[in-house]
Design a protein around this motif. Structure first.
Motif, PDB file in Angstrom:
ATOM      1  N   GLY A  75       0.826  -1.197  -0.154  1.00 20.64           N
ATOM      2  CA  GLY A  75      -0.097   0.153  -0.187  1.00 20.64           C
ATOM      3  C   GLY A  75       0.865   1.114   0.150  1.00 20.64           C
ATOM      4  O   GLY A  75       0.578   2.164  -0.674  1.00 20.64           O
ATOM      5  N   ALA A  76       1.843   1.200   0.853  1.00 17.32           N
ATOM      6  CA  ALA A  76       2.826   2.442   0.781  1.00 17.32           C
ATOM      7  C   ALA A  76       3.569   2.553  -0.528  1.00 17.32           C
ATOM      8  O   ALA A  76       3.810   3.688  -1.058  1.00 17.32           O
ATOM      9  N   GLY A  77       3.846   1.426  -1.085  1.00 20.04           N
ATOM     10  CA  GLY A  77       4.738   1.776  -2.408  1.00 20.04           C
ATOM     11  C   GLY A  77       3.641   1.880  -3.752  1.00 20.04           C
ATOM     12  O   GLY A  77       4.130   2.975  -4.400  1.00 20.04           O
ATOM     13  N   ILE A  78       2.340   1.590  -3.487  1.00 18.18           N
ATOM     14  CA  ILE A  78       1.628   2.069  -4.436  1.00 18.18           C
ATOM     15  C   ILE A  78       1.330   3.593  -4.327  1.00 18.18           C
ATOM     16  O   ILE A  78       1.132   4.380  -5.247  1.00 18.18           O
ATOM     17  N   THR A  79       1.251   4.009  -3.128  1.00 19.22           N
ATOM     18  CA  THR A  79       0.939   5.253  -2.819  1.00 19.22           C
ATOM     19  C   THR A  79       2.091   6.236  -3.321  1.00 19.22           C
ATOM     20  O   THR A  79       1.852   7.251  -3.968  1.00 19.22           O
ATOM     21  N   GLY A  80       3.314   5.797  -3.240  1.00 20.51           N
ATOM     22  CA  GLY A  80       4.502   6.419  -3.640  1.00 20.51           C
ATOM     23  C   GLY A  80       4.542   6.635  -5.260  1.00 20.51           C
ATOM     24  O   GLY A  80       4.796   7.304  -5.622  1.00 20.51           O
ATOM     25  N   VAL A  81       4.186   5.481  -5.744  1.00 24.64           N
ATOM     26  CA  VAL A  81       4.027   5.280  -7.264  1.00 24.64           C
ATOM     27  C   VAL A  81       3.000   6.219  -7.781  1.00 24.64           C
ATOM     28  O   VAL A  81       3.165   7.150  -8.693  1.00 24.64           O
ATOM     29  N   CYS A  83       1.687   9.179  -6.194  1.00 24.56           N
ATOM     30  CA  CYS A  83       2.203  10.341  -5.959  1.00 24.56           C
ATOM     31  C   CYS A  83       3.095  10.754  -7.169  1.00 24.56           C
ATOM     32  O   CYS A  83       3.234  11.851  -7.427  1.00 24.56           O
ATOM     33  N   GLY A  84       4.202   9.845  -7.374  1.00 23.84           N
ATOM     34  CA  GLY A  84       5.225  10.107  -8.458  1.00 23.84           C
ATOM     35  C   GLY A  84       4.489  10.267  -9.773  1.00 23.84           C
ATOM     36  O   GLY A  84       4.951  11.154 -10.457  1.00 23.84           O
ATOM     37  N   ALA A  85       3.323   9.580 -10.158  1.00 22.61           N
ATOM     38  CA  ALA A  85       3.030   9.551 -11.321  1.00 22.61           C
ATOM     39  C   ALA A  85       2.184  10.910 -11.386  1.00 22.61           C
ATOM     40  O   ALA A  85       2.116  11.535 -12.447  1.00 22.61           O
ATOM     41  N   TRP A  86       1.607  11.471 -10.480  1.00 19.96           N
ATOM     42  CA  TRP A  86       0.906  12.723 -10.224  1.00 19.96           C
ATOM     43  C   TRP A  86       1.812  13.833 -10.587  1.00 19.96           C
ATOM     44  O   TRP A  86       1.413  14.896 -11.268  1.00 19.96           O
ATOM     45  N   LEU A  87       2.858  13.878  -9.732  1.00 23.09           N
ATOM     46  CA  LEU A  87       3.841  14.861  -9.998  1.00 23.09           C
ATOM     47  C   LEU A  87       4.517  14.883 -11.746  1.00 23.09           C
ATOM     48  O   LEU A  87       4.552  15.988 -12.143  1.00 23.09           O
TER      49      LEU A  87
END
Length: 161
Positions: A75-81, A83-87
């Motif tokens: 879950g934390a990894g997917i959240t990071g991915v 956020c990165g995609a959003w940026l």
């Protein structure tokens, strides 16, 4: 219980006797521990029953704990991915020439280095020896062509002689 030995050191025989007494007391076979509890008090005829404290002594299996930890990590990894995609998408939404050049510049540099390394390897692999061919040369120009066609399938065979 005798506490005289606290003020003075025990002799060897006293220490041995005390150790045997402690071991015998701990290893007594009549020591029993309750494994369950049954409340035999009668229930009230009316009204609410007072709550009884129940200790929670559940043991979580290792596989369940592992799945829980893994799911938190995923879950934390997917959240990071995300956020990165959003940026990245926010940055691509305001595309300028300088932005495109800055994004593609590292890729162009890597491609240039890879091309240079490939060219160096290909030049290093080329042989410098020359081959001289000597002997008679025969050229056949006769072609034997056979064709078979049956239904929707056909077969052509060319023999060069």
């Amino acid at each position: 219980m005798d506490f005289d030995h606290i003020t003075r050191p025990l002799s060897d025989s006293e220490a041995k006797a005390e150790a045997q007494r402690i071991i015998a007391e701990v290893m007594r076979p009549e020591r029993q521990f309750p494994t369950s509890f049954r409340d035999d008090t009668p229930l009230p005829a009316y009204g609410d029953t007072p709550p009884e404290k129940q200790d929670d002594k559940r043991i979580v299996p290792a596989w369940a704990a592992g799945i829980a930890v893994a799911s938190i990590g995923v879950g934390a990894g997917i959240t990071g991915v995300g956020c990165g995609a959003w940026l990245v998408l926010q940055g691509l939404a305001s595309v300028t020439l300088y932005g495109v050049l800055m994004v593609t510049l590292p890729f162009a540099g890597v491609a240039m280095v890879a091309t240079a390394i490939g060219g160096a390897f290909s030049k290093a692999r080329k042989s410098v020896s020359k081959t001289y061919y000597e002997g008679p040369v025969v050229q056949n120009t006769q072609i034997n062509n056979t064709s078979h066609q049956r239904g929707m399938f056909s077969r052509t065979r060319n023999d060069v002689r």
